[in-house]
Design an enzyme around this catalytic site. Sequence first.
Site, mmCIF file in Angstrom:
data_model
loop_
_atom_site.group_PDB
_atom_site.id
_atom_site.type_symbol
_atom_site.label_atom_id
_atom_site.label_comp_id
_atom_site.label_asym_id
_atom_site.label_seq_id
_atom_site.Cartn_x
_atom_site.Cartn_y
_atom_site.Cartn_z
ATOM 1 N N HIS A 17 37.267 -5.578 16.483
ATOM 2 C CA HIS A 17 37.163 -5.906 15.049
ATOM 3 C C HIS A 17 38.374 -6.752 14.624
ATOM 4 O O HIS A 17 38.233 -7.734 13.899
ATOM 5 C CB HIS A 17 37.194 -4.631 14.187
ATOM 6 C CG HIS A 17 36.004 -3.728 14.342
ATOM 7 N ND1 HIS A 17 36.109 -2.381 14.587
ATOM 8 C CD2 HIS A 17 34.671 -3.978 14.263
ATOM 9 C CE1 HIS A 17 34.896 -1.842 14.645
ATOM 10 N NE2 HIS A 17 34.014 -2.789 14.466
ATOM 11 N N LYS A 41 25.157 7.738 9.221
ATOM 12 C CA LYS A 41 26.143 8.124 10.234
ATOM 13 C C LYS A 41 27.107 9.153 9.662
ATOM 14 O O LYS A 41 27.522 9.034 8.519
ATOM 15 C CB LYS A 41 26.964 6.893 10.655
ATOM 16 C CG LYS A 41 26.186 5.906 11.492
ATOM 17 C CD LYS A 41 27.111 4.791 11.945
ATOM 18 C CE LYS A 41 26.367 3.674 12.650
ATOM 19 N NZ LYS A 41 27.223 2.513 12.894
ATOM 20 N N ARG A 90 28.268 -9.462 20.261
ATOM 21 C CA ARG A 90 28.754 -9.055 21.579
ATOM 22 C C ARG A 90 27.673 -9.406 22.606
ATOM 23 O O ARG A 90 27.240 -10.532 22.676
ATOM 24 C CB ARG A 90 29.077 -7.555 21.573
ATOM 25 C CG ARG A 90 30.374 -7.250 20.863
ATOM 26 C CD ARG A 90 30.520 -5.800 20.545
ATOM 27 N NE ARG A 90 29.577 -5.411 19.506
ATOM 28 C CZ ARG A 90 29.522 -4.221 18.937
ATOM 29 N NH1 ARG A 90 30.347 -3.298 19.318
ATOM 30 N NH2 ARG A 90 28.653 -3.971 17.990
ATOM 31 N N SER A 128 33.344 0.994 18.381
ATOM 32 C CA SER A 128 34.005 2.197 17.841
ATOM 33 C C SER A 128 33.543 3.434 18.612
ATOM 34 O O SER A 128 34.335 4.338 18.879
ATOM 35 C CB SER A 128 33.667 2.375 16.362
ATOM 36 O OG SER A 128 34.174 1.300 15.620
HETATM 37 P P1 ADP Z 1 28.365 -1.141 11.986
HETATM 38 O O1 ADP Z 1 28.681 0.300 12.171
HETATM 39 O O2 ADP Z 1 27.929 -1.528 10.612
HETATM 40 O O3 ADP Z 1 27.565 -1.777 13.108
HETATM 41 P P2 ADP Z 1 30.848 -1.951 13.097
HETATM 42 O O4 ADP Z 1 32.093 -1.547 12.415
HETATM 43 O O5 ADP Z 1 30.557 -1.316 14.398
HETATM 44 O O6 ADP Z 1 29.738 -1.834 12.044
HETATM 45 O O7 ADP Z 1 30.836 -3.533 13.321
HETATM 46 C C1 ADP Z 1 31.011 -4.444 12.282
HETATM 47 C C2 ADP Z 1 30.878 -5.851 12.836
HETATM 48 O O8 ADP Z 1 31.834 -6.053 13.859
HETATM 49 C C3 ADP Z 1 29.536 -6.167 13.465
HETATM 50 O O9 ADP Z 1 29.219 -7.524 13.182
HETATM 51 C C4 ADP Z 1 29.791 -6.018 14.938
HETATM 52 O O10 ADP Z 1 28.924 -6.825 15.720
HETATM 53 C C5 ADP Z 1 31.207 -6.530 15.027
HETATM 54 N N1 ADP Z 1 31.914 -5.987 16.193
HETATM 55 C C6 ADP Z 1 32.059 -4.701 16.551
HETATM 56 N N2 ADP Z 1 32.766 -4.592 17.686
HETATM 57 C C7 ADP Z 1 33.065 -5.858 18.071
HETATM 58 C C8 ADP Z 1 33.763 -6.423 19.194
HETATM 59 N N3 ADP Z 1 34.260 -5.659 20.165
HETATM 60 N N4 ADP Z 1 33.891 -7.770 19.237
HETATM 61 C C9 ADP Z 1 33.355 -8.549 18.269
HETATM 62 N N5 ADP Z 1 32.678 -8.087 17.207
HETATM 63 C C10 ADP Z 1 32.533 -6.760 17.104
#
Ligand code: ADP
Length: 171
Positions: A17, A41, A90, A128
């Site tokens: 992120h 969630k 990803r 996450s």
């Molecule tokens: P959600 O729970 O709403 O999916 P996340 O916090 O997991 O949200 O992700 C928010 C954004 O960050 C999404 O666009 C996701 O694709 C992107 N994202 C999550 N992890 C990565 C990563 N390792 N590299 C690039 N983008 C990421």
Amino acid sequence: MITAIYTGSFDPITLGHLNMIKRASRVFDKLIVCIMVNKDKKPLFTQEERLRQVRLVTQRFPNVEVDQSDLLVADYARLKGAKVVVRGLRAVSDYEKECQMALMNKRLYPELETFFLAASEKYMYLSSSAVKELAMFGADLSAFAPREIIGEIEAKYKQERTDTDHGKRDQ
Ligand code: ADP
């Protein structure tokens, strides 16, 4: 001036992120990172904890603002006058869900454009959930989570392990 928003659960924020935030903040004049309430969630960290963590790890980026919201992304963007939403892509697995969301947002707010940033090679498989799973087993998190919050993540699981142990003993 172009304001973009980057939304997510950030439970917890990972180096993946943070990499997205760093790159998007170089492209847009202002980037609002918004922690969205996801009722499906059950988060590990409370909304307040996540807000504090994201603020802490992004404080070095002067054009990044951190916020929280329980609105739909399209409504939140409209409220903030943002016409760009940044998403990370990803592996192929993100593609379908992300396209669906982009089309939905466009339907709800036609001026809103979704910009996809390719995940960096280093963080392609980082999420996450992966961080939480590693933390559960007491693994070293330094390659996956911002160093400022590693202690907090570890503490959550230590606390959970203690609670479970007590629970078992109390049975
Ligand atoms: P959600 O729970 O709403 O999916 P996340 O916090 O997991 O949200 O992700 C928010 C954004 O960050 C999404 O666009 C996701 O694709 C992107 N994202 C999550 N992890 C990565 C990563 N390792 N590299 C690039 N983008 C990421």
